[in-house]
Design an enzyme around this catalytic site. Structure first.
Site, mmCIF file in Angstrom:
data_model
loop_
_atom_site.group_PDB
_atom_site.id
_atom_site.type_symbol
_atom_site.label_atom_id
_atom_site.label_comp_id
_atom_site.label_asym_id
_atom_site.label_seq_id
_atom_site.Cartn_x
_atom_site.Cartn_y
_atom_site.Cartn_z
ATOM 1 N N PHE A 117 42.584 95.546 60.754
ATOM 2 C CA PHE A 117 44.058 95.529 60.463
ATOM 3 C C PHE A 117 44.585 96.853 60.694
ATOM 4 O O PHE A 117 43.971 97.918 60.802
ATOM 5 C CB PHE A 117 44.122 95.395 58.923
ATOM 6 C CG PHE A 117 45.016 94.240 58.470
ATOM 7 C CD1 PHE A 117 44.470 92.863 58.819
ATOM 8 C CD2 PHE A 117 46.148 94.202 57.618
ATOM 9 C CE1 PHE A 117 45.393 91.922 58.524
ATOM 10 C CE2 PHE A 117 46.528 93.401 57.268
ATOM 11 C CZ PHE A 117 46.320 91.886 57.882
ATOM 12 N N GLN A 230 59.478 98.961 53.277
ATOM 13 C CA GLN A 230 58.639 98.713 54.473
ATOM 14 C C GLN A 230 59.128 97.429 55.389
ATOM 15 O O GLN A 230 59.438 96.428 54.736
ATOM 16 C CB GLN A 230 57.260 98.266 54.099
ATOM 17 C CG GLN A 230 56.457 97.950 55.644
ATOM 18 C CD GLN A 230 54.948 97.832 54.858
ATOM 19 O OE1 GLN A 230 54.488 96.908 54.502
ATOM 20 N NE2 GLN A 230 54.111 98.802 55.311
ATOM 21 N N HIS A 232 58.458 95.052 58.068
ATOM 22 C CA HIS A 232 57.085 94.452 58.631
ATOM 23 C C HIS A 232 57.484 94.224 60.196
ATOM 24 O O HIS A 232 58.649 93.696 60.473
ATOM 25 C CB HIS A 232 56.748 93.169 58.006
ATOM 26 C CG HIS A 232 55.315 92.515 58.348
ATOM 27 N ND1 HIS A 232 54.996 92.369 59.459
ATOM 28 C CD2 HIS A 232 54.370 92.460 57.627
ATOM 29 C CE1 HIS A 232 53.930 91.700 59.569
ATOM 30 N NE2 HIS A 232 53.248 92.031 58.428
ATOM 31 N N LEU A 242 57.605 85.734 57.203
ATOM 32 C CA LEU A 242 56.579 86.594 57.836
ATOM 33 C C LEU A 242 55.298 85.791 58.763
ATOM 34 O O LEU A 242 55.207 84.848 58.506
ATOM 35 C CB LEU A 242 55.985 87.002 56.587
ATOM 36 C CG LEU A 242 54.515 87.848 56.706
ATOM 37 C CD1 LEU A 242 55.041 89.296 57.524
ATOM 38 C CD2 LEU A 242 53.904 88.313 55.550
ATOM 39 N N GLU A 245 50.184 90.101 59.801
ATOM 40 C CA GLU A 245 49.560 91.125 60.864
ATOM 41 C C GLU A 245 48.112 90.472 61.243
ATOM 42 O O GLU A 245 47.522 91.266 62.193
ATOM 43 C CB GLU A 245 49.391 92.350 59.978
ATOM 44 C CG GLU A 245 48.818 93.573 60.494
ATOM 45 C CD GLU A 245 49.004 94.938 59.956
ATOM 46 O OE1 GLU A 245 50.220 95.006 59.216
ATOM 47 O OE2 GLU A 245 48.073 95.565 59.553
ATOM 48 N N ARG A 276 52.413 100.186 59.961
ATOM 49 C CA ARG A 276 53.489 99.297 60.285
ATOM 50 C C ARG A 276 54.797 99.923 60.640
ATOM 51 O O ARG A 276 55.631 99.265 61.262
ATOM 52 C CB ARG A 276 53.884 98.356 58.877
ATOM 53 C CG ARG A 276 52.536 97.456 58.851
ATOM 54 C CD ARG A 276 52.706 96.734 57.574
ATOM 55 N NE ARG A 276 51.859 95.410 57.504
ATOM 56 C CZ ARG A 276 51.461 94.728 56.591
ATOM 57 N NH1 ARG A 276 52.137 94.735 55.319
ATOM 58 N NH2 ARG A 276 50.731 93.870 56.405
ATOM 59 N N HIS A 340 60.239 93.873 53.995
ATOM 60 C CA HIS A 340 58.820 93.020 53.702
ATOM 61 C C HIS A 340 58.471 93.452 52.452
ATOM 62 O O HIS A 340 58.100 92.900 51.627
ATOM 63 C CB HIS A 340 57.871 93.350 54.531
ATOM 64 C CG HIS A 340 56.465 92.795 54.237
ATOM 65 N ND1 HIS A 340 56.409 91.369 54.127
ATOM 66 C CD2 HIS A 340 55.334 93.172 54.150
ATOM 67 C CE1 HIS A 340 55.233 91.144 53.973
ATOM 68 N NE2 HIS A 340 54.733 92.318 53.935
ATOM 69 N N ARG A 375 52.888 101.548 53.337
ATOM 70 C CA ARG A 375 51.559 100.891 52.673
ATOM 71 C C ARG A 375 50.871 100.388 53.971
ATOM 72 O O ARG A 375 51.555 99.609 55.002
ATOM 73 C CB ARG A 375 52.210 99.731 51.964
ATOM 74 C CG ARG A 375 50.985 98.944 51.497
ATOM 75 C CD ARG A 375 51.343 97.805 50.344
ATOM 76 N NE ARG A 375 52.025 96.816 51.194
ATOM 77 C CZ ARG A 375 51.759 95.912 51.730
ATOM 78 N NH1 ARG A 375 50.496 95.709 52.161
ATOM 79 N NH2 ARG A 375 52.589 94.995 52.313
#
Lengths: 562, 334
Positions: A117, A230, A232, A242, A245, A276, A340, A375
């Protein structure tokens, strides 16, 4: 009219953080209830797709590595003591969830499998296909059923009652009947999620309207780092839905209109798996530079193969087909950065306690702060279960030798009824809530997005001022009591406007670029002047700004490169 | 695209005929790729704030927006409007089986009671391991096909058994039950959930499904509840819970076709309820008389099909080896 309801610990919001808190508080022996404007399994924790991070020692991983990745991801704005708490606890919390019944994907030996990730140097993201949040949420609800916690499902909290300087309870509307009730509580834990709907578009569900942040802000609580919003990197054009990821974690590429993997220019080591904020900025730079198509760049999964996609990315493939008409097995899917998550939120300590006595917060609505300026993907699910549990434990301990705060419930109820009746009685000639929300969302997305500058933020502050005037006359068409969603939306819009003010004021205040906040007029990070949290409290003329130091234990801020 | 959204509405508080279900037409202009939910939200935001519906995620994960679209249950957010337009109209009704609260909002109490009735949480009989349970990825992927359920109620809405028999546990709760009976971590050391399978074999459980397949059609997540119910029938018989109408029905069916190549419709119901079960046999008498009067009584002498040997050979090949010993039919609770 039911008699006054009362519970030792009352949790507002029944997503992962709220349910985890409720289960912990009940296990601690407290009379516990949970209240939510939707049924628990409808909560937005569902939307977390990719996974949950944990450094398992028996895999050769180390919580300190996870902590460092998180701190670097936060652009050194996260509090290192809180991050340490989260990363140390992660393994045990993950195994708890597995024991509760989560159907995590496995490796060849039958042990928990991992995927890579963003922003992390090793694969430590545990997952259930690409619907990890849903899998966790439903299992948490199973445990909630088992726990014996009292549930108020489809009840909407309209006020937090503070008395004698501490939490006394809430006033809530039973949506099905339209009745207003007082629920007394010794402690109240807010786990109401973020406030994404004040942006348009957003990946967030329609229920994500900042209710808890608004309630606490209006009761004198502190919001912190609200400018840290954030975007995304992979959301669908139009609806803003969405695309996980997990796609890039499994090896998908980002390409510009000519097929180039443009991340080479921005993060030569981590490429598509940079943090991100970095990837979203790179995409937006390419799009603004004319290298996109219709405001999008491409997410290319075609080389991953059908078998992998059908095993691990099945839900996002379906979303692509349903909402964009693109089968990602066969062709790249157009995506763009989209709002996001909010790193900012209600300021709490590592036990979830806010500056208001007896009031706690956990999950996205809270700011502990473990995410700082940005984050990492798959740290949000971890945040909810670690700090949800801690808040539940602390709250149940706190009520043992405390009584209920005394207040006149009838007077409070009468006042709240008048407030709501006044909304229902308004003439119908004002702008509908839908139009006001849309204008707010457009303005925020135009000026308080990936790239920001003073002029734009000032424009949005002006817009918000006008929107609040329009909101004061917002009509409610539905005058009935039964399932009056029209009234609920009008109330939610008030919370959203409060949150929007604090986001814009925070973004204007922070005259540097850090994490998700990129000021084109102050493009560098400036640790000398801005390595601190921005705290916002409600004042007469709008949000009042103050600051708090960032807790730094052993990781000294350094230049951030991926 | 111009389309009329025809919504079945109802307002229990209304002082007039709007107390009862009625249709209201909303002409809307929507994008070509808009979903039915996009259209409903547009109506609610721009046109008529009195319209009540549940919705949240817009991407088929929260399970809020199950409604009937042109008569069939589905998620409004997963249905592209231009694929369901009929003569310029899309008819949207509340989900079935569950009572209407207002407009498109239905009361889920019964739905959740049934979910709770199957003890919807993992029950591991022995000691939990210190780390994670060691289980195969295949087993977990198989379960994930069931835990993909978002509890939207579309299957319950269109279940033809629940429509007439509210005591039936129904497709959603039974799919939830399967999520545990098929979990190697649930039940005893071999992963057999004896207690659950015993309870599910009781009336209102797995044998009450009529296999109409509506739930499979309605499910927006590919959970296929009916297939899970059939799998639990297998599990229950394997576990020895075969002393009930459903299991006997299965046996009698197999025995008849395996022996004569066709169904002995006269003896099937008798064998299903049990040859000695006089009260149940008496219940069949009125049906038998009506059948006789209309000339629909199956023949008393049951004949073999031509070339029955071929059928028997097929059966001989497909029948599993007889099992050594079966566990007791009694309740595991003693």
């Amino acid at each position: 009219m039911p008699e006054d309801l009362q519970h030792d610990v009352l949790i507002v919001g029944a997503g992962l953080a709220g349910m985890r808190a409720a289960i912990a508080a009940r296990a601690g022996g407290a009379d516990t209830a949970i209240i939510s404007k939707v049924h628990p399994v409808r909560s937005h924790s569902n939307a977390a797709q990719g996974g949950i991070n944990a450094a398992l020692l028996d895999r050769g991983d180390d919580w300190e590595d996870h902590a460092y990745d998180t701190i670097k991801g936060s652009d050194f704005l996260g509090d290192q003591d809180a991050i340490e708490v989260m990363c140390r606890q992660a393994g045990a919390s993950l195994i708890d969830m597995e024991h509760m019944g989560v159907t995590f994907n496995r490796d060849d030996e039958g042990r928990l499998g991992t995927r890579a990730f963003g922003g992390q140097r090793r694969a430590r993201t545990f997952f259930v296909g690409d619907f990890t949040g849903q899998a966790l949420l439903h299992v948490m609800f199973e445990q909630l059923i088992k726990s014996g916690v009292q549930r108020y499902e489809e009840w909407f909290v309209t006020s937090l009652i503070m008395e004698e300087g501490r939490a006394a309870g809430v006033i809530a509307l039973e949506i099905r009947t339209g009745e207003l009730c007082v629920i007394r509580a010794k402690t109240v834990i807010f786990a109401t999620g973020g406030c994404g709907r004040l942006f348009e578009p957003s990946t967030n569900a329609l229920i994500v309207t900042g209710d808890g942040m608004g309630l606490i802000y209006n009761a004198g609580g502190q919001l912190m780092d609200m400018e840290m919003v954030q975007y995304h990197p992979t959301t669908l054009a139009g609806s803003g839905v969405l695309i996980s990821e997990a796609a890039r974690g499994e090896g998908a590429y980002l390409r510009d209109k000519d097929g180039n993997r443009f991340m080479e220019k921005y993060a030569p080591n981590m490429m598509e798996l940079a943090s991100r904020d970095v990837v979203s900025r790179a995409e937006q730079t390419e799009i603004n530079g004319g290298n996109g198509v219709d405001g999008c760049v491409y997410l290319d999964c075609t080389h991953l193969g059908e078998a992998l996609i059908m095993e691990k990315l099945i839900q996002i493939r379906e979303i692509g087909i349903d909402l964009a008409g693109v089968d990602m097995i066969k062709e790249p899917i157009p995506i763009r950065p989209g709002m996001h998550y909010i790193m900012g939120g209600i300021k709490t300590d590592v036990n979830g306690l806010t500056n208001l006595s007896g009031v706690y917060a956990a999950g996205e609505c809270a700011n502990v702060s473990v995410h700082g300026g940005n984050r990492l993907g798959a740290n949000s699910l971890l945040d909810t279960i670690v700090f949800g549990e801690r808040a539940g434990n602390h709250a149940s301990d706190a009520v043992r030798n405390t009584g209920f705060a005394d207040f006149d419930a009838n007077a409070a109820l009468a006042q709240e009824r008048r407030r709501i009746q006044e909304m229902l009685d308004r003439p119908e000639n004002g702008d509908r809530w839908g139009a006001i929300r849309k204008d707010m969302g457009d303005s925020m997305n135009r000026n308080v997005a990936v790239f920001r500058n003073e002029e734009g933020i000032q424009e949005t502050l002006g817009d918000l001022h006008d929107l609040r005037r329009r909101y004061e006359n917002v009509p409610v068409q539905n005058k009935g009591k039964t399932f009056n969603t029209d009234l609920i939306f009008a109330l939610e819009l008030g919370y959203m406007l409060d949150c929007a003010d604090t986001i814009a004021v925070g973004a204007l205040e922070r005259r540097e670029s850090r994490g998700a906040q990129f000021r084109v007029d102050y493009p560098e990070r400036n640790d000398e002047e801005w390595l601190h949290h921005i705290v916002l409290t409600k004042g007469d003329g709008g949000p009042q700004v103050s600051e708090l130091p960032v807790v730094i234990t052993k990781w000294t801020p350094e230049e951030r490169k991926y | 695209m111009d389309v009329t959204i025809r919504v079945k509405r109802q307002d229990p508080e209304a002082g007039d005929e709007r107390r009862l279900p009625y249709w209201q037409d909303y002409p809307v202009t929507i994008a070509d790729n808009a979903t039915v939910l996009d259209a409903l939200i547009q109506i609610r935001e721009d046109d008529d704030g009195t319209l009540s519906l549940r919705c949240s995620c817009r991407s088929a994960i929260c399970g809020s927006c199950a409604v009937r679209i042109n008569g069939h249950a589905g998620l409004a957010c997963k249905t592209i409007a231009n694929t369901v337009v009929q003569d310029g109209v899309i008819a949207v009704e509340p989900a079935g089986v569950m009572p209407v609260v207002k407009d498109l909002v239905v009361n889920f109490d019964l739905f959740w009671e049934k979910i709770e009735a199957v003890d919807p949480y993992l029950k591991h009989m022995g000691q939990e391991p210190e780390g994670e349970y060691i289980v195969s990825n295949e087993a977990m992927l198989h379960l994930s096909g069931v835990t993909a359920c978002i509890m939207c109620g579309a299957c319950v809405s269109d279940c033809t058994v629940l429509e007439v028999d509210p005591t039936f546990l129904g497709p959603a709760a039974l799919a939830k039950a399967y999520r545990f009976t098929a979990d190697p971590r649930d039940g005893d050391a071999e992963g057999v959930s004896m207690e659950r399978l015993w309870a599910l074999s009781e009336p209102t459980g797995i044998w009450d499904c009529t296999r109409c397949n509506e739930c499979v059609q309605a499910c927006p997540k590919g959970v296929a509840p009916m297939d899970r119910i059939m799998a639990m029938r297998e599990q229950a018989i394997q576990a020895g819970y075969d002393n009930n109408n459903g299991a006997r029905h299965t046996d009698a069916f197999t025995e008849s076709v395996g022996h004569s190549g066709r169904l002995d419709e006269l003896r099937l119901p008798i064998k299903s309820v049990g040859m000695m079960n006089l009260p149940a046999l008496m219940d069949y008498m009125p049906v038998a008389f009506r059948a006789m009067r209309r000339g629909k009584m199956p023949p008393i002498a049951h004949k073999n099909v031509e070339n029955v040997d071929a059928v028997r050979r097929i059966f001989a090949r497909t029948q599993p080896e007889p099992e050594a010993a079966k566990v007791s039919n009694n309740s595991p609770f003693g």
